[in-house]
Scaffold this active site. Structure first.
Site, PDB file in Angstrom:
ATOM      1  N   HIS A 268      14.728 -43.436  13.863  1.00 33.35           N
ATOM      2  CA  HIS A 268      13.669 -42.424  14.094  1.00 33.35           C
ATOM      3  C   HIS A 268      13.038 -42.744  15.438  1.00 33.35           C
ATOM      4  O   HIS A 268      12.264 -43.688  15.566  1.00 33.35           O
ATOM      5  CB  HIS A 268      12.609 -42.479  12.987  1.00 33.35           C
ATOM      6  CG  HIS A 268      11.538 -41.450  13.127  1.00 33.35           C
ATOM      7  ND1 HIS A 268      11.178 -40.609  12.091  1.00 33.35           N
ATOM      8  CD2 HIS A 268      10.735 -41.112  14.176  1.00 33.35           C
ATOM      9  CE1 HIS A 268      10.213 -39.808  12.490  1.00 33.35           C
ATOM     10  NE2 HIS A 268       9.916 -40.096  13.757  1.00 33.35           N
TER      11      HIS A 268
ATOM     12  N   HIS B 239      11.444 -41.036  19.303  1.00 33.61           N
ATOM     13  CA  HIS B 239      11.051 -39.932  20.187  1.00 33.61           C
ATOM     14  C   HIS B 239      11.373 -40.319  21.624  1.00 33.61           C
ATOM     15  O   HIS B 239      10.831 -41.294  22.140  1.00 33.61           O
ATOM     16  CB  HIS B 239       9.554 -39.640  20.052  1.00 33.61           C
ATOM     17  CG  HIS B 239       9.179 -39.224  18.672  1.00 33.61           C
ATOM     18  ND1 HIS B 239       9.223 -37.908  18.256  1.00 33.61           N
ATOM     19  CD2 HIS B 239       8.806 -39.941  17.594  1.00 33.61           C
ATOM     20  CE1 HIS B 239       8.871 -37.848  16.982  1.00 33.61           C
ATOM     21  NE2 HIS B 239       8.611 -39.065  16.548  1.00 33.61           N
ATOM     22  N   LEU B 240      12.268 -39.550  22.254  1.00 29.70           N
ATOM     23  CA  LEU B 240      12.640 -39.848  23.637  1.00 29.70           C
ATOM     24  C   LEU B 240      12.017 -38.869  24.622  1.00 29.70           C
ATOM     25  O   LEU B 240      12.060 -39.100  25.821  1.00 29.70           O
ATOM     26  CB  LEU B 240      14.165 -39.818  23.791  1.00 29.70           C
ATOM     27  CG  LEU B 240      14.930 -41.025  23.235  1.00 29.70           C
ATOM     28  CD1 LEU B 240      16.435 -40.803  23.349  1.00 29.70           C
ATOM     29  CD2 LEU B 240      14.514 -42.314  23.946  1.00 29.70           C
ATOM     30  N   ARG B 241      11.461 -37.749  24.111  1.00 29.45           N
ATOM     31  CA  ARG B 241      10.871 -36.727  24.991  1.00 29.45           C
ATOM     32  C   ARG B 241      11.907 -36.196  25.980  1.00 29.45           C
ATOM     33  O   ARG B 241      13.101 -36.213  25.718  1.00 29.45           O
ATOM     34  CB  ARG B 241       9.633 -37.275  25.726  1.00 29.45           C
ATOM     35  CG  ARG B 241       8.677 -38.106  24.869  1.00 29.45           C
ATOM     36  CD  ARG B 241       8.059 -37.337  23.740  1.00 29.45           C
ATOM     37  NE  ARG B 241       6.968 -38.102  23.126  1.00 29.45           N
ATOM     38  CZ  ARG B 241       6.536 -37.936  21.898  1.00 29.45           C
ATOM     39  NH1 ARG B 241       7.094 -37.074  21.089  1.00 29.45           N
ATOM     40  NH2 ARG B 241       5.524 -38.653  21.438  1.00 29.45           N
TER      41      ARG B 241
ATOM     42  N   ASN C  29      11.268 -32.873  18.243  1.00 30.24           N
ATOM     43  CA  ASN C  29       9.978 -32.176  18.441  1.00 30.24           C
ATOM     44  C   ASN C  29       9.587 -32.078  19.910  1.00 30.24           C
ATOM     45  O   ASN C  29       8.518 -32.496  20.324  1.00 30.24           O
ATOM     46  CB  ASN C  29       8.861 -32.831  17.609  1.00 30.24           C
ATOM     47  CG  ASN C  29       8.590 -34.273  17.978  1.00 30.24           C
ATOM     48  OD1 ASN C  29       9.479 -34.981  18.447  1.00 30.24           O
ATOM     49  ND2 ASN C  29       7.364 -34.720  17.765  1.00 30.24           N
TER      50      ASN C  29
ATOM     51  N   LYS D 220      15.584 -32.277  10.698  1.00 27.40           N
ATOM     52  CA  LYS D 220      14.232 -32.801  10.523  1.00 27.40           C
ATOM     53  C   LYS D 220      13.303 -31.726   9.996  1.00 27.40           C
ATOM     54  O   LYS D 220      13.208 -30.635  10.550  1.00 27.40           O
ATOM     55  CB  LYS D 220      13.713 -33.322  11.876  1.00 27.40           C
ATOM     56  CG  LYS D 220      12.315 -33.918  11.845  1.00 27.40           C
ATOM     57  CD  LYS D 220      12.274 -35.237  11.106  1.00 27.40           C
ATOM     58  CE  LYS D 220      10.846 -35.690  10.852  1.00 27.40           C
ATOM     59  NZ  LYS D 220      10.268 -36.456  11.928  1.00 27.40           N
TER      60      LYS D 220
ATOM     61  N   HIS E 288       9.172 -35.453   7.394  1.00 28.12           N
ATOM     62  CA  HIS E 288       7.830 -35.954   7.719  1.00 28.12           C
ATOM     63  C   HIS E 288       6.973 -35.704   6.481  1.00 28.12           C
ATOM     64  O   HIS E 288       6.604 -34.567   6.201  1.00 28.12           O
ATOM     65  CB  HIS E 288       7.247 -35.244   8.946  1.00 28.12           C
ATOM     66  CG  HIS E 288       5.899 -35.794   9.328  1.00 28.12           C
ATOM     67  ND1 HIS E 288       5.696 -36.553  10.458  1.00 28.12           N
ATOM     68  CD2 HIS E 288       4.699 -35.728   8.708  1.00 28.12           C
ATOM     69  CE1 HIS E 288       4.425 -36.928  10.510  1.00 28.12           C
ATOM     70  NE2 HIS E 288       3.792 -36.438   9.460  1.00 28.12           N
TER      71      HIS E 288
ATOM     72  N   HIS F 231       9.123 -42.788   8.196  1.00 26.22           N
ATOM     73  CA  HIS F 231       7.925 -43.596   8.486  1.00 26.22           C
ATOM     74  C   HIS F 231       6.945 -43.662   7.312  1.00 26.22           C
ATOM     75  O   HIS F 231       5.820 -43.193   7.397  1.00 26.22           O
ATOM     76  CB  HIS F 231       7.217 -43.110   9.755  1.00 26.22           C
ATOM     77  CG  HIS F 231       7.093 -41.629   9.955  1.00 26.22           C
ATOM     78  ND1 HIS F 231       6.632 -40.792   8.980  1.00 26.22           N
ATOM     79  CD2 HIS F 231       7.375 -40.836  11.017  1.00 26.22           C
ATOM     80  CE1 HIS F 231       6.629 -39.557   9.443  1.00 26.22           C
ATOM     81  NE2 HIS F 231       7.082 -39.557  10.673  1.00 26.22           N
TER      82      HIS F 231
ATOM     83  N   LEU G  14       0.747 -40.917  13.366  1.00 29.45           N
ATOM     84  CA  LEU G  14       0.892 -40.198  12.104  1.00 29.45           C
ATOM     85  C   LEU G  14       2.232 -40.538  11.471  1.00 29.45           C
ATOM     86  O   LEU G  14       3.228 -40.622  12.196  1.00 29.45           O
ATOM     87  CB  LEU G  14       0.788 -38.685  12.340  1.00 29.45           C
ATOM     88  CG  LEU G  14      -0.624 -38.205  12.691  1.00 29.45           C
ATOM     89  CD1 LEU G  14      -0.612 -36.749  13.116  1.00 29.45           C
ATOM     90  CD2 LEU G  14      -1.573 -38.417  11.513  1.00 29.45           C
TER      91      LEU G  14
ATOM     92  N   ASP H  87       9.918 -44.860  15.050  1.00 32.96           N
ATOM     93  CA  ASP H  87       8.976 -43.791  15.380  1.00 32.96           C
ATOM     94  C   ASP H  87       8.259 -44.109  16.689  1.00 32.96           C
ATOM     95  O   ASP H  87       7.104 -43.736  16.874  1.00 32.96           O
ATOM     96  CB  ASP H  87       7.972 -43.554  14.243  1.00 32.96           C
ATOM     97  CG  ASP H  87       7.195 -42.259  14.424  1.00 32.96           C
ATOM     98  OD1 ASP H  87       7.651 -41.389  15.191  1.00 32.96           O
ATOM     99  OD2 ASP H  87       6.125 -42.135  13.802  1.00 32.96           O
TER     100      ASP H  87
ATOM    101  N   HIS I  84       3.278 -41.437  24.537  1.00 32.29           N
ATOM    102  CA  HIS I  84       2.387 -40.435  25.138  1.00 32.29           C
ATOM    103  C   HIS I  84       1.783 -41.096  26.372  1.00 32.29           C
ATOM    104  O   HIS I  84       1.517 -42.302  26.359  1.00 32.29           O
ATOM    105  CB  HIS I  84       1.253 -40.057  24.190  1.00 32.29           C
ATOM    106  CG  HIS I  84       1.694 -39.300  22.978  1.00 32.29           C
ATOM    107  ND1 HIS I  84       1.919 -37.943  22.987  1.00 32.29           N
ATOM    108  CD2 HIS I  84       1.981 -39.715  21.720  1.00 32.29           C
ATOM    109  CE1 HIS I  84       2.310 -37.547  21.775  1.00 32.29           C
ATOM    110  NE2 HIS I  84       2.364 -38.603  20.988  1.00 32.29           N
TER     111      HIS I  84
ATOM    112  N   ALA J 235      -1.314 -38.581  18.696  1.00 30.08           N
ATOM    113  CA  ALA J 235      -0.841 -39.573  17.727  1.00 30.08           C
ATOM    114  C   ALA J 235       0.482 -40.148  18.189  1.00 30.08           C
ATOM    115  O   ALA J 235       1.378 -39.403  18.587  1.00 30.08           O
ATOM    116  CB  ALA J 235      -0.672 -38.917  16.362  1.00 30.08           C
TER     117      ALA J 235
END
Ligand code: NCD
Ligand code: ZN
Length: 345
Positions: free
Chosen positions: A13, A15-17, A41, A99, A136, A174, A219, A247, A251, A263
């Site tokens: 899980h 997030h690579l953006r 996302n 997802k 989620h 998560h 979150l 996760d 940011h 978050a």
């Protein structure tokens, strides 16, 4: 024990953006991990097979030279998701999972699902072809206290979906509560859970006591200490239904440090050192391999990685406090303890 060699880990899980952020954070994961399940996302979200293929290509283009890192792609489930598009993407191995974000649950989840009846046919097709649904697990009902949203989600949403669509393979992402760990344990071979690094380290006091600490806000939000202890027991206990999904959710500091901050904890850089420390404290170092390298591939029906990483114990390791991006710095998660295990090579 002062050295530990294990199959190269995967992150289930992540997030690579995109853009400058992707270029800055991808090397942090690619350094230690063989594969990562990449969350969809983005803005706009990765909804179709074509968008997933484009995103995968942007990730591969941002990969450090000589890195063998492999992104495993996910599709963002919406009420408009097309069965045909999804099945085609699964058949060619383009997507590894789908997802589910309840609409409004977290960062960039506005296109998520509100009416679960509308995605039922998609879920039935996923059950048929064995494509896992990553969930989620928080309700978005504003009358439910934020610290209860995961436990309520199990009763109100997750359990009904699993009864409604038998055979659906589900990963509860998560998890942050004893309730979720117990539910997953009892759920049989089609149910698993990811556990993050930071939820093994922080409880809600770390966010709120003695000053507000935005870098510990994520979150699902960290819960009471008794829940953290339940997560540590789940992660270090050797049970195949629990595996690592960091996760890691970068940011910019400017977006975290404001009156309404984002978050997400960014843990890609020091995750393996932190986990080794946590497992050693539980006298469970020999189970780290299962949690980071074996249980995930077993659930996703993929081979365990054949190359290895070696962790070496010594003087405390210094990790950077910040990662620079072209748009500004991202703070690396501070585990508030010395880390004695470093990843060699
Ligand atoms: C994630 C993000 O920033 O994309 N944030 C977080 O706190 N974990 C979204 C998510 O996984 O909920
Ligand atoms: Zn996430």
């Amino acid at each position: 024990m002062d050295s530990l060699t294990i199959p190269r880990p995967d992150d289930w899980h992540l997030h690579l953006r995109d853009g400058a952020m992707l270029r800055a954070v991808l090397p942090e994961t690619a350094r230690h991990f063989a594969r990562a399940l990449v969350m969809p996302n983005l803005v706009p979200p990765v909804v179709t097979a074509a968008q997933a293929a484009d995103y995968r290509d942007r990730i591969l283009a941002a990969k450090p030279l000589n890195s063998k890192f492999r992104p495993l792609m996910t599709l963002y489930l919406t009420e408009e998701t097309q069965v045909r598009d999804l099945r085609a993407a699964a058949e060619i191995g383009l997507v590894t999972a789908v997802k589910l974000y309840p609409a409004g649950a977290t960062t960039n989840s506005a296109s998520g699902v509100s009416d679960f009846a509308k995605v039922r046919r998609v879920l039935e097709n996923m059950a048929q072809i064995g494509l896992p649904l990553c969930v989620h697990g928080e309700v978005t009902d504003p009358t439910i206290d934020i610290f209860d949203r995961e436990a309520v989600f199990i009763d109100r949403v997750l359990d009904p979906i699993r009864r409604d669509v038998p055979g659906l393979r589900v990963v509860m992402e998560h998890i942050t509560t004893r309730d979720a760990a117990d539910y997953v344990r009892a759920g049989g071979p089609d149910l698993a859970a990811t556990i993050t690094t930071h939820h093994l380290v922080i409880n809600r006091n770390h966010i709120l006591a003695g000053g507000i600490r935005p870098h510990y806000y994520c979150l699902p939000v960290a819960k009471r200490e008794e829940h953290r202890l339940a997560l540590v027991a789940a992660a270090t206990g050797g049970e195949a239904c629990f595996f690592l999904g960091t996760d890691s959710a970068p940011h910019l500091d400017a977006a975290k440090l404001m009156p309404c901050g984002c978050a997400g904890c960014f843990t890609a850089t020091n995750t393996l050192s932190i986990l080794a420390e946590v497992f050693e404290r539980e006298a469970a170092l020999e189970r780290l391999e299962g949690f980071v390298s074996r249980h995930g591939p077993a659930f996703y029906r993929l081979p365990v990685n054949t190359d290895t990483v070696t962790l070496i114990k010594g003087e405390p390791v210094a990790y950077p406090a910040l990662i620079a991006t072209d748009d500004g710095p991202v703070t690396v998660f501070d585990p508030m303890m010395p880390l004695h295990w470093r990843v060699a090579g």
